[in-house]
Each structure stands twice: as structure tokens, then as C-alpha cells.
Design a protein around this motif. Structure first.
Motif, mmCIF file in Angstrom:
data_model
loop_
_atom_site.group_PDB
_atom_site.id
_atom_site.type_symbol
_atom_site.label_atom_id
_atom_site.label_comp_id
_atom_site.label_asym_id
_atom_site.label_seq_id
_atom_site.Cartn_x
_atom_site.Cartn_y
_atom_site.Cartn_z
ATOM 1 N N GLY A 175 0.832 -1.210 0.000
ATOM 2 C CA GLY A 175 0.000 0.000 0.000
ATOM 3 C C GLY A 175 0.861 1.252 0.000
ATOM 4 N N SER A 212 1.474 3.293 -2.503
ATOM 5 C CA SER A 212 1.177 4.303 -3.523
ATOM 6 C C SER A 212 0.446 5.513 -2.957
ATOM 7 C CB SER A 212 0.321 3.666 -4.632
ATOM 8 O OG SER A 212 -0.908 3.216 -4.091
ATOM 9 N N LEU A 263 -0.486 6.397 4.323
ATOM 10 C CA LEU A 263 0.519 5.956 5.302
ATOM 11 C C LEU A 263 1.662 5.201 4.635
ATOM 12 C CD1 LEU A 263 -1.784 4.734 8.228
ATOM 13 C CD2 LEU A 263 -0.407 6.808 8.149
ATOM 14 N N ARG A 296 -1.221 -1.413 -6.455
ATOM 15 C CA ARG A 296 -1.704 -1.682 -7.820
ATOM 16 C C ARG A 296 -1.321 -0.570 -8.796
ATOM 17 N NH1 ARG A 296 -7.764 -2.259 -5.944
ATOM 18 N NH2 ARG A 296 -6.936 -0.462 -4.828
ATOM 19 N N ARG A 297 -1.205 0.667 -8.299
ATOM 20 C CA ARG A 297 -0.974 1.801 -9.219
ATOM 21 C C ARG A 297 0.520 1.994 -9.517
ATOM 22 N NH1 ARG A 297 -4.776 5.994 -6.092
ATOM 23 N NH2 ARG A 297 -4.091 4.660 -4.376
ATOM 24 N N ASP A 340 -1.854 -6.824 -7.016
ATOM 25 C CA ASP A 340 -3.185 -6.702 -6.415
ATOM 26 C C ASP A 340 -3.267 -7.739 -5.301
ATOM 27 O OD1 ASP A 340 -5.804 -6.634 -5.680
ATOM 28 O OD2 ASP A 340 -6.626 -6.916 -7.695
ATOM 29 N N LEU A 341 -3.237 -7.280 -4.073
ATOM 30 C CA LEU A 341 -3.199 -8.202 -2.922
ATOM 31 C C LEU A 341 -4.530 -8.928 -2.717
ATOM 32 C CD1 LEU A 341 -1.136 -5.951 -0.482
ATOM 33 C CD2 LEU A 341 -0.313 -7.968 -1.706
ATOM 34 N N ASN A 354 0.673 -2.754 5.276
ATOM 35 C CA ASN A 354 -0.102 -1.532 5.475
ATOM 36 C C ASN A 354 -1.331 -1.432 4.576
ATOM 37 O OD1 ASN A 354 -0.397 1.569 5.816
ATOM 38 N ND2 ASN A 354 0.078 1.308 3.639
ATOM 39 N N ALA A 362 -2.717 -1.772 11.922
ATOM 40 C CA ALA A 362 -4.063 -2.148 12.362
ATOM 41 C C ALA A 362 -4.883 -0.860 12.458
ATOM 42 C CB ALA A 362 -3.978 -2.881 13.693
ATOM 43 N N TYR A 382 -14.458 -4.631 9.012
ATOM 44 C CA TYR A 382 -13.231 -3.839 9.183
ATOM 45 C C TYR A 382 -12.650 -3.979 10.599
ATOM 46 C CZ TYR A 382 -9.971 0.082 8.945
ATOM 47 O OH TYR A 382 -8.835 0.859 8.987
ATOM 48 N N LYS A 420 -9.160 -5.854 12.032
ATOM 49 C CA LYS A 420 -8.096 -5.112 12.716
ATOM 50 C C LYS A 420 -7.822 -5.715 14.107
ATOM 51 C CE LYS A 420 -7.084 -2.044 9.524
ATOM 52 N NZ LYS A 420 -5.858 -2.214 8.743
ATOM 53 N N GLY A 435 -5.828 6.289 14.871
ATOM 54 C CA GLY A 435 -7.235 6.692 14.794
ATOM 55 C C GLY A 435 -7.404 7.397 13.460
ATOM 56 N N THR A 475 -6.871 9.521 10.453
ATOM 57 C CA THR A 475 -5.607 10.032 9.920
ATOM 58 C C THR A 475 -5.847 10.593 8.526
ATOM 59 O OG1 THR A 475 -4.519 8.231 11.107
ATOM 60 C CG2 THR A 475 -3.183 9.422 9.506
ATOM 61 N N THR A 515 -5.332 10.796 5.059
ATOM 62 C CA THR A 515 -4.754 10.033 3.940
ATOM 63 C C THR A 515 -5.843 10.011 2.856
ATOM 64 O OG1 THR A 515 -5.670 7.908 4.636
ATOM 65 C CG2 THR A 515 -3.512 8.492 5.549
ATOM 66 N N GLU A 516 -5.743 9.103 1.912
ATOM 67 C CA GLU A 516 -6.797 8.994 0.883
ATOM 68 C C GLU A 516 -7.868 7.963 1.267
ATOM 69 O OE1 GLU A 516 -4.959 8.437 -2.973
ATOM 70 O OE2 GLU A 516 -3.433 9.920 -2.489
ATOM 71 N N PHE A 517 -7.727 7.396 2.466
ATOM 72 C CA PHE A 517 -8.608 6.306 2.917
ATOM 73 C C PHE A 517 -10.099 6.652 2.746
ATOM 74 C CE2 PHE A 517 -10.962 3.938 6.118
ATOM 75 C CZ PHE A 517 -10.373 2.684 6.126
HETATM 76 N N1 LIG Z 1 -6.618 6.793 7.334
HETATM 77 C C1 LIG Z 1 -7.154 6.403 8.472
HETATM 78 O O1 LIG Z 1 -7.942 7.139 9.116
HETATM 79 C C2 LIG Z 1 -6.763 5.055 9.050
HETATM 80 C C3 LIG Z 1 -7.043 4.818 10.411
HETATM 81 C C4 LIG Z 1 -6.687 3.599 10.978
HETATM 82 C C5 LIG Z 1 -6.060 2.634 10.201
HETATM 83 N N2 LIG Z 1 -5.799 2.882 8.875
HETATM 84 C C6 LIG Z 1 -5.152 1.810 8.101
HETATM 85 O O2 LIG Z 1 -3.991 2.325 7.466
HETATM 86 C C7 LIG Z 1 -3.676 1.527 6.331
HETATM 87 C C8 LIG Z 1 -3.312 2.438 5.156
HETATM 88 O O3 LIG Z 1 -4.460 3.182 4.788
HETATM 89 P P1 LIG Z 1 -4.372 4.725 4.366
HETATM 90 O O4 LIG Z 1 -5.121 5.489 5.384
HETATM 91 O O5 LIG Z 1 -2.989 5.107 4.064
HETATM 92 O O6 LIG Z 1 -5.289 4.680 3.039
HETATM 93 P P2 LIG Z 1 -4.980 5.140 1.533
HETATM 94 O O7 LIG Z 1 -4.349 6.484 1.507
HETATM 95 O O8 LIG Z 1 -6.267 4.961 0.813
HETATM 96 O O9 LIG Z 1 -3.909 4.054 1.018
HETATM 97 C C9 LIG Z 1 -4.281 2.697 0.880
HETATM 98 C C10 LIG Z 1 -3.157 1.928 0.176
HETATM 99 O O10 LIG Z 1 -3.562 0.550 0.076
HETATM 100 C C11 LIG Z 1 -3.348 0.107 -1.244
HETATM 101 N N3 LIG Z 1 -4.284 -0.944 -1.640
HETATM 102 C C12 LIG Z 1 -5.638 -0.950 -1.543
HETATM 103 N N4 LIG Z 1 -6.141 -2.053 -2.097
HETATM 104 C C13 LIG Z 1 -5.084 -2.780 -2.551
HETATM 105 C C14 LIG Z 1 -4.957 -4.009 -3.248
HETATM 106 N N5 LIG Z 1 -6.035 -4.730 -3.622
HETATM 107 N N6 LIG Z 1 -3.728 -4.463 -3.560
HETATM 108 C C15 LIG Z 1 -2.623 -3.739 -3.232
HETATM 109 N N7 LIG Z 1 -2.683 -2.565 -2.582
HETATM 110 C C16 LIG Z 1 -3.897 -2.083 -2.252
HETATM 111 C C17 LIG Z 1 -3.567 1.368 -2.116
HETATM 112 O O11 LIG Z 1 -2.850 1.241 -3.341
HETATM 113 P P3 LIG Z 1 -3.488 1.015 -4.798
HETATM 114 O O12 LIG Z 1 -4.863 1.609 -4.792
HETATM 115 O O13 LIG Z 1 -2.527 1.712 -5.724
HETATM 116 O O14 LIG Z 1 -3.465 -0.470 -4.973
HETATM 117 C C18 LIG Z 1 -2.918 2.428 -1.236
HETATM 118 O O15 LIG Z 1 -1.539 2.489 -1.491
HETATM 119 C C19 LIG Z 1 -4.890 0.628 6.086
HETATM 120 O O16 LIG Z 1 -4.604 -0.677 6.544
HETATM 121 C C20 LIG Z 1 -5.978 1.254 6.947
HETATM 122 O O17 LIG Z 1 -6.931 0.292 7.375
HETATM 123 C C21 LIG Z 1 -6.138 4.070 8.292
#
Ligand SMILES: NC(=O)c1ccc[n+]([C@@H]2O[C@H](COP(=O)([O-])OP(=O)(O)OC[C@H]3O[C@@H](n4cnc5c(N)ncnc54)[C@H](OP(=O)(O)O)[C@@H]3O)[C@@H](O)[C@H]2O)c1
Length: 270
Positions: free
Chosen positions: A11, A13, A16, A36-37, A62-63, A89, A140, A155, A159, A186, A188, A190-192
């Protein structure tokens, strides 16, 4: 000269994962970036190689595919990339009630956030143990420690699994120089929440509850270096986790129902 040691980040791309890449490159780690990207990975790898004089490799994967972890491992073996740090991640949210997503959507999420995480750990851990040096960060969430909520049904349980799994492996790895930590952020930035279409809801949350990806990642790296089993990011999230442990179930569930549930998308909501 010793063999180059790589940190493998899933993850990478966005969010986090990209931030882990930045901060680990600053610390001199060479990198294997996975997502994937491809275009994003290439751009990040080129930038970090140039800025920090490290080696940065990419693997487009693609995981959600059942054989993804095995293919990644085989590629690293063939290239003789020695992985001394693993950051599992990659992840995303799947809004709606349990019966709304199709089974393939559930299965894909389980593959990305559980199966590939466990399998990559299984594949890369033995060499770390043998070398008596390794670092594993399992990303997590505070959701894994908090009470259950309706909507986004799998979800939080996933976790919770990741936290328990990290903690168990932490206990095994510590005798062999392998540090294993569960990182529990908590909310954060990002693009989540863009990726799962809930940004407009999340914007209603108090800004004080949010942390930057930079802060979360810096704390994560410090935690694994200190060999902390579970790291909850930020004092507010630590307080929430503490209240979850100390307050009677009925009270903490009611508090969550009233507050956090407003931000979980149910099937009948926009
Ligand atoms: N942001 C929050 O508020 C938050 C809070 C608690 C925990 N988290 C956890 O933090 C981690 C990272 O999330 P983020 O907040 O950084 O989100 P994000 O900005 O959306 O990034 C998610 C990453 O996961 C990759 N991904 C998604 N599906 C995938 C697949 N099928 N195969 C390979 N890679 C894949 C995406 O890459 P591609 O789309 O290019 O494949 C991207 O690089 C996650 O486990 C999330 O549950 C986030």
C-alpha cells in the motif's frame, strides 16, 4: 560490503504507505514498494532514490489475488532482495451493512487485509529470525480495540485479528531479534476516506481527532525500533482505548453508538 537490506511496504502508492517509504528512505533504508498503481509507485521510487541515494524497487500487485503474496516473495527471492523490514499496510474500508457488498468484494477485502498480511509475514519472517534481525509493522487501527459498530462490518474484526496476531508474533520474535508491532492509528489524513466515499461524513468530525500521516508513521517506526507490541497513535486515541478497557461495556457501547456510529455508513444512507 554487506548485502543491501530492504524494507518492503504494501500500500505504498498513497497515504501511510507512501509516508513510510519517505521516512524509511530518510533513515537510509532501501525499499520495495507494493500497490496496484504502477505510475504512482514509479514516481515515488524515482523521487526517493534521487533524494536519499537508496535503492527503491517496485512490484505492481493486487493483494486481493490469492497468489499475490507468493508471487511477491518469489520475485524478491529471484532478485536476491533481502527483506529486513516488512510493513503490512495496504487496506481500505468497505461501507454499508454486511449484506450490501457482494461476496467477491468481501473476499477481496479479506485477502488484502488478512490473508496477504499473514502470508507475507509467514514468508519473510523465517529469514529475519535466522539473521536474528527483523522489523515487522502490522498496520491495524484503533477500530480493532474499540467497541463494535454497525456498518463497515468486517473492518474492525479484521483489525482486532491483526493486533492479536502481531502481539503473538511479537512474543515469539523478541527472542530472535525480530521486533513486531501492531500500529493502531485513529482518524488520519490520507486517501482512505476518499477511496471509500465517506469524506463528506468524516469532514463533520472535530479536527482535534485527526492526526497527520507523518506523525502516525514516525510513531510507528519509533515503536517497532523500541519493540513495542502495540502502539496506539496520539493521546486522544490512547484515552479512547483506555476508556474502552475500563468503562463498563454497556456505557462504552452507548457512547460509541451515539458518536462514532454517525460516521459509519449504513446501507440505507448516502
Ligand atoms: N486513514 C485512516 O484514518 C486510518 C485509520 C486507521 C487505520 N488505517 C489503516 O492504514 C492503512 C493504510 O491506509 P491509508 O489510510 O494510508 O489509506 P490510503 O491512503 O487509501 O492508502 C491505501 C493503500 O492501500 C493500497 N491498496 C488498496 N487495495 C489494494 C490491493 N487490492 N492491492 C494492493 N494494494 C492495495 C492502495 O494502493 P493502490 O490503490 O494503488 O493499490 C494504497 O496504497 C490501512 O490498513 C488502513 O486500514 C487508516
Amino acid at each position: 560490503m554487506g548485502q543491501t537490506k530492504y524494507a518492503l511496504i504494501t500500500g505504498a502508492s498513497a497515504g501511510l504507505g507512501a509516508c513510510f517509504a519517505q521516512q524509511l528512505a530518510q533513515r537510509g533504508w532501501s525499499l520495495i514498494l507494493i500497490a496496484r498503481r504502477t505510475d504512482r509507485l514509479q514516481q515515488l521510487a524515482q523521487q526517493l532514490q534521487h533524494q536519499h541515494n537508496i535503492d527503491a524497487q517496485i512490484i505492481t500487485a493486487d493483494l486481493a489475488q490469492a497468489d499475490a503474496a507468493q508471487k511477491i516473495y518469489q520475485h524478491c527471492q529471484t532478485q536476491q532482495w533481502s527483506v529486513a523490514m516488512l510493513v503490512n499496510n495496504a487496506g481500505y474500508g468497505l461501507p454499508g451493512d454486511f449484506d450490501e457488498p457482494s461476496w467477491p468484494q468481501h473476499q477481496a477485502q479479506l485477502n488484502v487485509m488478512l490473508n496477504s498480511l499473514v502470508e507475507l509475514t509467514y514468508l519473510f519472517y523465517p529469514a529475519m529470525k535466522k539473521a536474528r534481525y527483523g522489523r515487522i509493522i502490522q498496520v491495524a487501527s484503533l477500530a480493532g480495540l474499540a467497541p463494535p459498530t454497525a456498518g463497515h462490518t468486517l473492518y474492525a474484526p479484521m483489525k482486532s485479528f491483526v493486533i492479536k496476531f502481531a502481539h503473538s508474533l511479537h512474543l515469539e520474535g523478541k527472542d530472535f531479534g525480530v521486533h513486531v508491532s501492531a500500529l493502531c492509528p485513529g482518524f488520519t489524513y490520507t486517501e482512505f476516506h476518499d477511496a471509500n466515499g465517506t469524506r463528506h461524513r468524516m469532514n463533520k468530525l472535530s479536527k482535534s481527532l485527526w492526526m497527520s500521516a507523518d506523525e502516525v508513521v514516525a510513531e510507528g517506526i519509533a515503536a517497532v525500533e523500541a519493540n513495542k507490541a502495540v502502539k496506539i497513535n496520539g493521546w486522544r486515541n490512547q484515552l479512547i482505548a483506555l476508556m474502552t478497557r475500563l468503562l463498563p461495556d454497556k456505557i462504552i457501547r452507548a457512547l460509541f453508538q451515539k458518536n462514532i456510529n454517525k460516521y459509519r455508513k449504513r446501507s440505507n444512507e448516502s
